[in-house]
Design a protein around this motif. Structure first.
Motif, PDB file in Angstrom:
ATOM      1  N   GLY A 135     -15.230  51.650 157.354  1.00 26.42           N
ATOM      2  CA  GLY A 135     -15.184  52.811 156.489  1.00 26.42           C
ATOM      3  C   GLY A 135     -13.738  53.107 156.123  1.00 26.42           C
ATOM      4  O   GLY A 135     -13.407  54.225 155.768  1.00 26.42           O
ATOM      5  N   ALA A 136     -12.857  52.116 156.261  1.00 26.50           N
ATOM      6  CA  ALA A 136     -11.468  52.318 155.865  1.00 26.50           C
ATOM      7  C   ALA A 136     -11.134  51.332 154.747  1.00 26.50           C
ATOM      8  O   ALA A 136     -11.673  50.229 154.708  1.00 26.50           O
ATOM      9  CB  ALA A 136     -10.551  52.096 157.046  1.00 26.50           C
ATOM     10  N   TRP A 137     -10.246  51.744 153.862  1.00 20.58           N
ATOM     11  CA  TRP A 137      -9.760  50.805 152.855  1.00 20.58           C
ATOM     12  C   TRP A 137      -8.807  49.830 153.531  1.00 20.58           C
ATOM     13  O   TRP A 137      -7.995  50.245 154.351  1.00 20.58           O
ATOM     14  CB  TRP A 137      -9.013  51.529 151.737  1.00 20.58           C
ATOM     15  N   THR A 138      -8.892  48.549 153.188  1.00 19.30           N
ATOM     16  CA  THR A 138      -7.888  47.615 153.688  1.00 19.30           C
ATOM     17  C   THR A 138      -6.855  47.332 152.599  1.00 19.30           C
ATOM     18  O   THR A 138      -6.024  46.455 152.741  1.00 19.30           O
ATOM     19  CB  THR A 138      -8.518  46.310 154.193  1.00 19.30           C
ATOM     20  N   MET A 139      -6.933  48.040 151.498  1.00 17.94           N
ATOM     21  CA  MET A 139      -5.890  48.027 150.462  1.00 17.94           C
ATOM     22  C   MET A 139      -5.851  49.438 149.884  1.00 17.94           C
ATOM     23  O   MET A 139      -6.682  50.262 150.225  1.00 17.94           O
ATOM     24  CB  MET A 139      -6.196  46.978 149.387  1.00 17.94           C
ATOM     25  N   ALA A 177      -7.266  43.222 143.336  1.00 19.41           N
ATOM     26  CA  ALA A 177      -7.984  43.283 144.618  1.00 19.41           C
ATOM     27  C   ALA A 177      -9.118  44.278 144.468  1.00 19.41           C
ATOM     28  O   ALA A 177      -9.031  45.216 143.668  1.00 19.41           O
ATOM     29  CB  ALA A 177      -7.050  43.714 145.739  1.00 19.41           C
ATOM     30  N   ILE A 178     -10.172  44.063 145.239  1.00 14.86           N
ATOM     31  CA  ILE A 178     -11.372  44.884 145.080  1.00 14.86           C
ATOM     32  C   ILE A 178     -12.073  45.004 146.423  1.00 14.86           C
ATOM     33  O   ILE A 178     -12.076  44.061 147.221  1.00 14.86           O
ATOM     34  CB  ILE A 178     -12.291  44.239 144.010  1.00 14.86           C
ATOM     35  N   LEU A 212     -18.885  41.697 140.273  1.00 17.53           N
ATOM     36  CA  LEU A 212     -17.568  42.104 140.761  1.00 17.53           C
ATOM     37  C   LEU A 212     -17.376  41.800 142.235  1.00 17.53           C
ATOM     38  O   LEU A 212     -16.443  41.121 142.631  1.00 17.53           O
ATOM     39  CB  LEU A 212     -17.363  43.612 140.530  1.00 17.53           C
ATOM     40  N   ASN A 213     -18.259  42.317 143.083  1.00 20.59           N
ATOM     41  CA  ASN A 213     -17.947  42.300 144.509  1.00 20.59           C
ATOM     42  C   ASN A 213     -19.225  42.490 145.313  1.00 20.59           C
ATOM     43  O   ASN A 213     -20.175  43.099 144.858  1.00 20.59           O
ATOM     44  CB  ASN A 213     -16.964  43.460 144.781  1.00 20.59           C
ATOM     45  N   GLU A 214     -19.187  41.970 146.535  1.00 14.97           N
ATOM     46  CA  GLU A 214     -20.317  42.094 147.434  1.00 14.97           C
ATOM     47  C   GLU A 214     -19.855  42.847 148.658  1.00 14.97           C
ATOM     48  O   GLU A 214     -18.820  42.530 149.233  1.00 14.97           O
ATOM     49  CB  GLU A 214     -20.789  40.690 147.839  1.00 14.97           C
ATOM     50  N   TYR A 215     -20.627  43.857 149.047  1.00  8.98           N
ATOM     51  CA  TYR A 215     -20.304  44.561 150.269  1.00  8.98           C
ATOM     52  C   TYR A 215     -20.938  43.833 151.443  1.00  8.98           C
ATOM     53  O   TYR A 215     -22.124  43.521 151.427  1.00  8.98           O
ATOM     54  CB  TYR A 215     -20.834  45.998 150.227  1.00  8.98           C
ATOM     55  N   ALA A 216     -20.181  43.524 152.449  1.00  5.62           N
ATOM     56  CA  ALA A 216     -20.733  42.975 153.678  1.00  5.62           C
ATOM     57  C   ALA A 216     -20.019  43.633 154.834  1.00  5.62           C
ATOM     58  O   ALA A 216     -18.822  43.942 154.734  1.00  5.62           O
ATOM     59  CB  ALA A 216     -20.528  41.466 153.722  1.00  5.62           C
ATOM     60  N   VAL A 217     -20.754  43.850 155.917  1.00  5.16           N
ATOM     61  CA  VAL A 217     -20.164  44.536 157.062  1.00  5.16           C
ATOM     62  C   VAL A 217     -18.918  43.803 157.536  1.00  5.16           C
ATOM     63  O   VAL A 217     -18.927  42.590 157.679  1.00  5.16           O
ATOM     64  CB  VAL A 217     -21.137  44.566 158.254  1.00  5.16           C
ATOM     65  N   GLY A 218     -17.870  44.544 157.775  1.00  5.14           N
ATOM     66  CA  GLY A 218     -16.672  43.946 158.347  1.00  5.14           C
ATOM     67  C   GLY A 218     -15.838  43.185 157.350  1.00  5.14           C
ATOM     68  O   GLY A 218     -14.859  42.552 157.708  1.00  5.14           O
ATOM     69  N   LYS A 219     -16.249  43.232 156.085  1.00  2.72           N
ATOM     70  CA  LYS A 219     -15.497  42.481 155.088  1.00  2.72           C
ATOM     71  C   LYS A 219     -14.334  43.319 154.565  1.00  2.72           C
ATOM     72  O   LYS A 219     -14.504  44.478 154.229  1.00  2.72           O
ATOM     73  CB  LYS A 219     -16.433  42.103 153.937  1.00  2.72           C
ATOM     74  N   ASN A 220     -13.162  42.705 154.520  1.00  2.00           N
ATOM     75  CA  ASN A 220     -11.998  43.375 153.959  1.00  2.00           C
ATOM     76  C   ASN A 220     -12.046  43.283 152.444  1.00  2.00           C
ATOM     77  O   ASN A 220     -12.970  42.723 151.882  1.00  2.00           O
ATOM     78  CB  ASN A 220     -10.715  42.714 154.449  1.00  2.00           C
ATOM     79  N   ALA A 221     -10.996  43.811 151.808  1.00  2.00           N
ATOM     80  CA  ALA A 221     -10.895  43.693 150.356  1.00  2.00           C
ATOM     81  C   ALA A 221     -10.839  42.216 149.953  1.00  2.00           C
ATOM     82  O   ALA A 221     -10.318  41.390 150.690  1.00  2.00           O
ATOM     83  CB  ALA A 221      -9.637  44.407 149.884  1.00  2.00           C
ATOM     84  N   LEU A 257     -16.422  51.947 145.290  1.00  2.00           N
ATOM     85  CA  LEU A 257     -15.796  50.696 144.875  1.00  2.00           C
ATOM     86  C   LEU A 257     -14.332  50.999 144.569  1.00  2.00           C
ATOM     87  O   LEU A 257     -14.036  51.860 143.737  1.00  2.00           O
ATOM     88  CB  LEU A 257     -16.489  50.155 143.620  1.00  2.00           C
ATOM     89  N   GLY A 258     -13.431  50.318 145.263  1.00  2.00           N
ATOM     90  CA  GLY A 258     -12.001  50.532 145.040  1.00  2.00           C
ATOM     91  C   GLY A 258     -11.398  49.354 144.293  1.00  2.00           C
ATOM     92  O   GLY A 258     -11.740  48.196 144.556  1.00  2.00           O
ATOM     93  N   LEU A 259     -10.510  49.648 143.343  1.00  2.00           N
ATOM     94  CA  LEU A 259      -9.886  48.598 142.534  1.00  2.00           C
ATOM     95  C   LEU A 259      -8.368  48.732 142.584  1.00  2.00           C
ATOM     96  O   LEU A 259      -7.836  49.835 142.429  1.00  2.00           O
ATOM     97  CB  LEU A 259     -10.321  48.720 141.064  1.00  2.00           C
ATOM     98  N   VAL A 260      -7.697  47.610 142.815  1.00  2.42           N
ATOM     99  CA  VAL A 260      -6.246  47.555 142.596  1.00  2.42           C
ATOM    100  C   VAL A 260      -6.062  46.779 141.301  1.00  2.42           C
ATOM    101  O   VAL A 260      -6.585  45.670 141.161  1.00  2.42           O
ATOM    102  CB  VAL A 260      -5.513  46.835 143.749  1.00  2.42           C
ATOM    103  N   LEU A 261      -5.334  47.370 140.352  1.00  4.76           N
ATOM    104  CA  LEU A 261      -5.271  46.798 139.008  1.00  4.76           C
ATOM    105  C   LEU A 261      -3.869  46.272 138.686  1.00  4.76           C
ATOM    106  O   LEU A 261      -2.866  46.797 139.186  1.00  4.76           O
ATOM    107  CB  LEU A 261      -5.640  47.871 137.982  1.00  4.76           C
ATOM    108  N   TYR A 262      -3.808  45.248 137.853  1.00  3.02           N
ATOM    109  CA  TYR A 262      -2.536  44.861 137.246  1.00  3.02           C
ATOM    110  C   TYR A 262      -2.113  45.999 136.320  1.00  3.02           C
ATOM    111  O   TYR A 262      -2.961  46.717 135.782  1.00  3.02           O
ATOM    112  CB  TYR A 262      -2.700  43.576 136.431  1.00  3.02           C
ATOM    113  N   PRO A 263      -0.790  46.170 136.130  1.00  2.00           N
ATOM    114  CA  PRO A 263      -0.336  47.243 135.239  1.00  2.00           C
ATOM    115  C   PRO A 263      -0.961  47.097 133.848  1.00  2.00           C
ATOM    116  O   PRO A 263      -1.314  45.986 133.437  1.00  2.00           O
ATOM    117  CB  PRO A 263       1.175  47.034 135.169  1.00  2.00           C
TER     118      PRO A 263
END
Ligand code: HEC
Length: 423
Positions: A135-139, A177-178, A212-221, A257-263
């Protein structure tokens, strides 16, 4: 349409009786919990099998594990647990975050159970694993998109369904990153996210979206390699596709869903794509039969295939991906057995990911099992065809890739040749 009923049945049977071959050196004579089993549980099971998590029971201690010994043996021998259904006998075998067990580990578990599942000496126990704070962001996301809150009743059947929500990103942006973060780990069995560009996209059908992305337990960004990114199109909305299950108390989940974007205005060197490809034509799945359907997608540029994710519904039992090269030769890249309860993205290790020349065709081979023998089958007396409802069938793969130019392709082939020569 081809039906290879017998061949497929034999294939499935072969997968089930695939008894691991114990090699004297690697499988201990008298395995004990603390010495031999606990390290396996730590590596491949405890991420889900611990308190307040998605799995039905905790496997953190001997006391918790002992009552499940027989069931554990059954699930690992048929490779249902850990959920990782790549056929270990076919094609590429190196993947990122692969929790699967070796034949020797499976044989060790079997022998331990046959010997009465002894505890052994607590002094042999490995140090407990420090699991990351879930339940924590890794980015650190630039943008967070939240799903519509969903209340999971205390007691109810599993719920599969989608929500589409705005992302409020007004320009084309590239994702660096996502990460998908479940609101409540206990009820979210899985969550997949897609970028939706069609304003009329039906809730029930993600086939025109970009995965975009798959949620799996214990998976980081998912952090894409340097200078690599995925397009998030201007004004796209986000589809959250859920599988929720009840846990005996009412829980409301809101997943993020968290996104890190290019400028803004910046484009990475390589754009990653994830699309559903090689959809088979008309599906014809008669009652009581196992069927095979084939789909094809020709690629006009050289490229690197970074991930394979089979997609079917309840009747899906197995899918394989073959590359047909322009010279006519073929290579079976991966096969995975399929269980609708698990949507697993198989990400190839960077230096094992298939690279292919321009003009290669992706050939996706899909097996549906419409017999009584398929536990996921809602009704083995029904003919089933294609469609987007959960009870209809599908037959395509979600594939991720990036294109290459001819020089990059030649350089990668050369680099791989040198590595093989070194070995
Ligand atoms: C990604 C999460 C995850 C991992 C990793 C995982 N499990 Fe599971 N396991 C589950 C879930 C969820 C269930 C409930 C059934 C289902 O959804 O398939 C389950 C069910 C089981 C069951 C059946 C329980 C029952 O009610 O009959 C056994 C036994 C089991 N797991 C053992 C293991 C072992 C042993 C490992 C490691 C080698 C493992 N699991 C790894 C999530 C996981």
């Amino acid at each position: 349409m081809k039906r290879h009923t017998l061949g497929v049945l034999l294939l499935v049977a072969a997968a089930l009786v695939m008894v691991p071959s114990p090699s004297a050196a690697e499988v201990p004579e008298n395995p004990t919990f603390h010495k031999d089993i606990e390290p396996i549980l730590q590596r491949s099971c405890q991420v889900c099998h611990r308190p307040n998590n998605m799995a039905p029971m905790s496997l953190m201690s001997y006391q918790e594990t002992r009552p499940w010994a027989r069931s554990i043996r059954n699930k690992v021998e048929v490779r249902e647990m850990p959920p990782w259904h790549i056929d270990p006998k076919v094609g590429v075998q190196r993947f990122k975050d692969d929790p699967s067990l070796s034949d020797d580990q499976i044989a060790t578990i079997s022998r331990w159970v046959d010997n009465g599942a002894p505890r052994g000496n607590p002094a042999d126990a490995p140090a407990p694993v420090e699991f990351q704070e879930f339940g924590a962001w890794t980015m650190e996301p630039d943008v967070i998109v939240r799903s519509t809150p969903h209340t999971v009743p205390a007691e109810a059947g599993d719920w599969w369904g989608d929500y589409i929500v705005p992302a409020n990103i007004p320009d084309d942006r590239y994702i660096k990153a996502i990460q998908t973060k479940a609101g409540d780990l206990r009820v979210v069995h899985h969550a997949l996210t897609y970028a939706v560009t069609d304003p009329d996209a039906p809730l029930s059908d993600s086939s025109n979206d970009a995965f975009l992305n798959e949620y799996a337990v214990g998976k980081n960004a998912d952090v894409y390699p340097d200078d690599t990114g995925r397009l998030f199109p201007a004004d796209a909305r986000v589809r959250f596709s859920f599988h929720y299950h009840s846990v005996g108390e009412e829980v409301t989940d809101q997943t993020e869903l968290g996104l890190v974007l290019y400028p803004e205005g910046e484009e990475p060197d390589k754009v990653l794509y994830s699309r559903q490809l090689a959809q088979a034509g008309e599906l014809d799945i008669p009652a009581g039969q196992v069927t095979r359907h084939d789909g094809y997608q020709k690629m006009y540029l050289p490229g690197k295939l970074t991930a394979f994710q089979p997609h079917m519904h309840f009747l899906g039992s197995r899918q394989c991906l073959e590359l047909i090269y322009p010279n006519g030769s073929t290579e079976m890249v991966s096969c995975a057995n399929f269980d609708f309860n698990w949507h697993i993205v198989y990400n190839y290790e960077d230096d094992a990911a298939p690279v292919y020349p321009a003009g290669t065709t992706f050939h996706v081979i899909t097996y549906h099992d419409n017999t009584e023998g398929n536990r996921g089958n809602p009704d083995a007396t029904n003919w089933t065809g294609g469609g987007s409802r959960t009870i209809d069938e599908m037959a395509f793969a979600w594939l991720s890739w990036h294109d290459m130019n001819e020089e990059e392709y030649a350089a990668e082939i050369e680099a791989r040749k040198e590595r093989t020569d070194d070995e």
